[in-house]
Write a protein that holds these residues in place. Structure first.
Motif, PDB file in Angstrom:
ATOM      1  N   GLU A  60      15.949 -45.588 -30.896  1.00 47.57           N
ATOM      2  CA  GLU A  60      17.295 -46.119 -30.701  1.00 47.57           C
ATOM      3  C   GLU A  60      17.864 -45.694 -29.356  1.00 47.57           C
ATOM      4  N   LEU A  61      17.537 -44.467 -28.904  1.00 53.59           N
ATOM      5  CA  LEU A  61      18.076 -43.944 -27.657  1.00 53.59           C
ATOM      6  C   LEU A  61      17.046 -43.027 -27.007  1.00 53.59           C
ATOM      7  N   ILE A  62      16.851 -43.186 -25.701  1.00 52.99           N
ATOM      8  CA  ILE A  62      16.034 -42.265 -24.907  1.00 52.99           C
ATOM      9  C   ILE A  62      16.949 -41.601 -23.887  1.00 52.99           C
ATOM     10  N   VAL A  63      16.942 -40.269 -23.868  1.00 57.96           N
ATOM     11  CA  VAL A  63      17.766 -39.498 -22.934  1.00 57.96           C
ATOM     12  C   VAL A  63      16.841 -38.835 -21.915  1.00 57.96           C
ATOM     13  N   THR A  64      17.141 -38.991 -20.641  1.00 59.58           N
ATOM     14  CA  THR A  64      16.324 -38.446 -19.558  1.00 59.58           C
ATOM     15  C   THR A  64      17.212 -37.628 -18.621  1.00 59.58           C
ATOM     16  N   ASP A  65      16.589 -37.056 -17.598  1.00 60.77           N
ATOM     17  CA  ASP A  65      17.376 -36.451 -16.535  1.00 60.77           C
ATOM     18  C   ASP A  65      17.571 -37.492 -15.429  1.00 60.77           C
ATOM     19  N   CYS A  66      18.036 -37.050 -14.274  1.00 60.29           N
ATOM     20  CA  CYS A  66      18.316 -37.983 -13.178  1.00 60.29           C
ATOM     21  C   CYS A  66      17.173 -38.041 -12.169  1.00 60.29           C
ATOM     22  N   GLY A  67      15.931 -37.779 -12.626  1.00 61.12           N
ATOM     23  CA  GLY A  67      14.781 -37.897 -11.747  1.00 61.12           C
ATOM     24  C   GLY A  67      14.578 -39.328 -11.284  1.00 61.12           C
TER      25      GLY A  67
ATOM     26  N   GLY B 215      21.182 -37.922 -18.696  1.00 63.33           N
ATOM     27  CA  GLY B 215      22.118 -36.844 -18.933  1.00 63.33           C
ATOM     28  C   GLY B 215      22.697 -36.327 -17.631  1.00 63.33           C
ATOM     29  N   PRO B 216      23.727 -35.482 -17.708  1.00 62.94           N
ATOM     30  CA  PRO B 216      24.343 -34.941 -16.482  1.00 62.94           C
ATOM     31  C   PRO B 216      23.332 -34.190 -15.640  1.00 62.94           C
ATOM     32  N   ALA B 217      23.390 -34.394 -14.338  1.00 64.44           N
ATOM     33  CA  ALA B 217      22.459 -33.727 -13.434  1.00 64.44           C
ATOM     34  C   ALA B 217      22.724 -32.224 -13.420  1.00 64.44           C
TER      35      ALA B 217
END
Length: 744
Positions: free
Chosen positions: A405-412, A434-436
């Motif tokens: 339903e949701l994939i959360v990553t960093d700001c790479g 997500g927040p850097a």
């Protein structure tokens, strides 16, 4: 064939009341399920109910014959489809891609600064913050993607310039409601002119704020206040009109105002800032309590409700040094892992974890993180991974698959890549960065990497390299060679047989595997997307020129009646295509703005992987180098033999990121496929006697073609080159990169 190997545990799929399930072109909706299977109802006028067992539905999902559209029958989703694109975002024209990519970084930069408290949702505040918003947006906008008008050097910072504060606020509001699809829009289709003018809107905005008082009036009371305000204003304007008729010059509008409807007033109340409403109606202290973040963290109930994905630099040199292996490795073995003296090569592991069950649902190894590693990891998330577990001899299933339903990553850069985000959206997956600089917002995946760093080293040295760490004298030639495959095998064995089987503190002592099985039996998971959708969303984006022979990619020719008719009536022959390395049986081609599936001229390429095909090309060219045209039966016989002999070796190599970018495909075509042509004319057919002894069997159209060359044929009797490459690195990898399958 497709790398689909069913796990012994049948999955349970999560079909909601308003979901649409499409099989064989028939639309169904979910009725009920039990321990035997599912009952689905057709959505046409017949309302026929049909039953499907768990085994039947699981097989059809794995073969890509089911399309699952989550919440398709909800009224809000039906309205949304009227004003937002209905096709996959990655399939829209390049002009819309460029426009959406230009606006998305600006919106994300604004939302990021708003979360940091550096800008408010007012035009004056946004105007003051526009320079910083544009600068932040440049980080996202500078990552190259397919829709870019030109490719730069990769080191140039692109800063957007054309955006107004009011436009940015509107885009941000639409983005918060509808996600990336809101940045594309429908080009103004279905829009209506406003019934209320500026005078009506101004009076409505003033009166609606009566809702923001400590008396806590209801919406009904606000509706009455608005009605009274409009009646009073219209009476005042009527008096002004009488005075104008008497000859007075007043200098203001006397037009009667249109009274807004109850629904318009209710929507205006709902548009008020929730935090401001709470402060005005309940006081600051109560508003803080109502809006304060919950200290317990994430509260998840379903598998794949939230998946976290990130990259981890595998410091292989340090691992080997700490284990004592480094000092006894030969230079050749160090070179095989890219660890020659003077080099600082590193491996990067892109992994994904289901936050609810703590199960690892995907892993990909690469030398350099890129959008290819991110997209191939997403592809691995949705697929059953039994083929990888069986290839390394794991004792536990790796059947965690489905649509998150949701994939959360960093700001790479790999995750903020525009093509990656559009591809995930097309698969029905919400993807969010997500927040850097705040890894605590991705605590599960960060904890997994910490566990790997602390615990994986013991399994790595004890299981895979036991022959190299034995103290005392040893035979250097007899000891086990250290290869890149060993790293992938150790990773899979540790995840499947150790990590998934170990009691987890975050699960109150339950193992991730048991937690997955328990929650899947209760809630189910959304099935994986169909192959055609994965091809369009995640496939390599190429441009090809159509000829009368169709389209050729990596020496395989694709053609269809629709493509032939298009070729006859169009002067511009260049088209956009999507090529999927996991299934060479078809490509997606854009013809006049519409994407169609164009199959290979040889049906037996269906389900074949690009890696198997390239291994077969190398073997056949080595066997019959003098021939200009290669008989099709020789090709398919070689591919069958490679699958049989090298199945496990190829599967283990599948954990590495395959570099099938458009540049790499062009390089492979130039290096291996120049002068390589498959003879499409059938060989002389040698009639086989019938099994009953009466006459001969004549092959018919549906019959499966059999090898037509006799066993004594010198080509088929050639040395078994496939056995020579079993367990070896990919033969068509860049020799200077050595297992580097990431984008350059």
């Amino acid at each position: 064939m497709l790398d689909v190997q069913f796990s012994p545990t049948l999955p349970r799929f999560a079909f909601g009341e308003y979901d649409e399930i499409i099989m064989d072109g028939i639309s169904y909706r979910f009725l009920e399920s039990n321990e035997f299977g599912y009952t689905l109802e057709r959505t046409d006028r017949t309302s026929v109910a049909e039953a499907f067992t768990h085994a039947t539905l699981s097989q059809r999902v794995s073969s890509g014959e089911i399309e699952h559209r989550r919440d398709a029958f909800l009224p809000d989703h039906a309205k949304r489809r009227l004003r937002l694109p209905t096709q996959e975002l990655s399939s829209l024209p390049l002009k819309k891609q460029q426009k959406a990519k230009y606006h998305e970084p600006l919106v994300r930069a604004f939302l990021e600064m708003e979360a940091e408290g550096k800008v408010k949702r007012t035009e004056n505040a946004v105007k003051a913050a526009l320079p910083e918003i544009k600068f932040r947006a440049g980080k996202f906008l500078s990552v190259p993607s397919e829709g870019d008008p030109s490719t730069g050097s990769g080191n140039t910072m692109i800063v957007p310039t054309k955006i107004s504060a009011s436009r940015l606020l509107k885009l941000a509001a639409r983005f918060r409601r509808h996600g990336m699809a809101a940045l594309y829009g429908q080009g103004g289709q279905g829009r209506r002119s406003r019934r209320l003018g500026p005078d009506e809107l101004a009076l409505l905005a003033r009166t609606v704020r009566n809702y923001l008082t400590m008396d806590q009036p209801s919406v009904t009371q606000v509706v009455e206040d608005v009605d009274h305000a409009f009646i009073a204003e219209n009476l005042r304007r009527e008096d002004l009109r009488k005075r104008e008729a008497a000859g007075e010059k007043l200098g203001e509008s006397t037009r009667p105002l249109v009274t807004p409807s109850r629904e318009t007033i209710r929507l205006a109340v709902r548009k008020l800032d929730p935090f401001e409403v709470d402060i005005a109606r309940f006081g600051l202290e109560e508003a803080r309590k109502r809006n304060a973040p919950v200290g317990k963290g994430l509260e998840l109930t379903r598998p794949f409700e939230r998946v976290e994905m990130d990259e981890w630099k595998v410091d292989l040199m340090s691992l080997l040094a700490e284990s004592g292996i480094w000092s006894i490795l030969s230079q050749e073995e160090k070179a095989s892992l890219g660890l020659e003296e003077g080099k600082k090569a590193r491996w990067f592991l892109t992994a994904a974890i289901c936050c609810t069950t703590r199960c690892v649902v995907a892993m990909k190894l690469s030398r350099t993180p890129s959008k290819r590693s991110a997209m191939q990891t997403i592809d691995m998330i949705v697929r059953d991974k039994g083929v990888w577990a069986d290839a390394v001899g794991a004792h536990s299933p790796w059947n965690m698959s489905g649509t998150p339903e949701l994939i959360v990553t960093d700001c790479g850069s790999a995750f903020i890549d525009f093509d990656t985000r559009v591809g995930a959206t097309d698969l029905g997956i919400n993807i969010d960065a997500g927040p850097a600089g705040m890894p605590e917002f991705r605590a599960r995946i960060e904890r997994l990497f910490g566990t790997m760093a602390n615990n994986f080293i013991g399994r790595f040295t004890g299981r895979t390299f036991s022959n190299t760490v034995v103290k005392g004298d040893y035979d250097a030639e007899a000891r086990a060679a250290l290869t890149a495959e060993d790293l992938s095998e150790a990773l899979v064995r540790w995840v499947v047989d150790v990590y998934h089987r170990r009691p987890h503190a975050g699960l109150n002592g339950e193992t991730p595997l048991d937690c997955w099985n328990r929650l899947v039996a209760r809630y189910g998971v959304a099935p994986m997307p169909a192959v055609g959708l994965r091809r369009r969303a995640l496939g390599t984006r190429l441009q090809r020129t159509v000829s009368k022979k169709g389209i050729s990619v990596l020496g395989i020719r694709y053609h269809s009646e629709a493509l032939a008719r298009w070729f006859m009536h169009n002067t511009k022959k260049e088209v956009r295509i999507r090529w999927y390395s996991e299934d060479l049986g078809a490509i997606a081609v854009e013809l006049d703005g519409e994407w169609i599936e164009v199959p290979s001229v040889f049906e037996r390429f269906r389900g074949e992987r690009a890696q198997t095909w390239m291994l077969a090309v190398r073997e056949v060219r080595a066997s019959v180098a003098a021939q200009k045209k290669i008989d099709q039966e020789v090709i398919f016989h070689a591919m069958t033999r490679i699958r049989e002999i090298n199945a496990n070796a190829i599967a283990r190599q599948g954990l590495f990121v395959d570099d099938y970018s458009k540049e790499r495909i062009a390089e492979l075509e130039d290096r291996f496929l120049i002068g390589f042509e498959v003879d499409e004319t059938p060989s002389n057919v040698r009639m086989q006697p019938a099994t009953d002894g009466l006459g001969i069997d004549l092959p018919t159209a549906p019959s499966v073609a059999q090898p037509l060359r006799p066993a004594s044929d010198p080509v088929l009797a050639a040395p078994n080159h496939a056995s020579e490459v079993a367990g070896a690195p990919d033969p068509f990898a860049d020799p200077d990169a050595d297992w580097s399958f990431g984008d350059k």
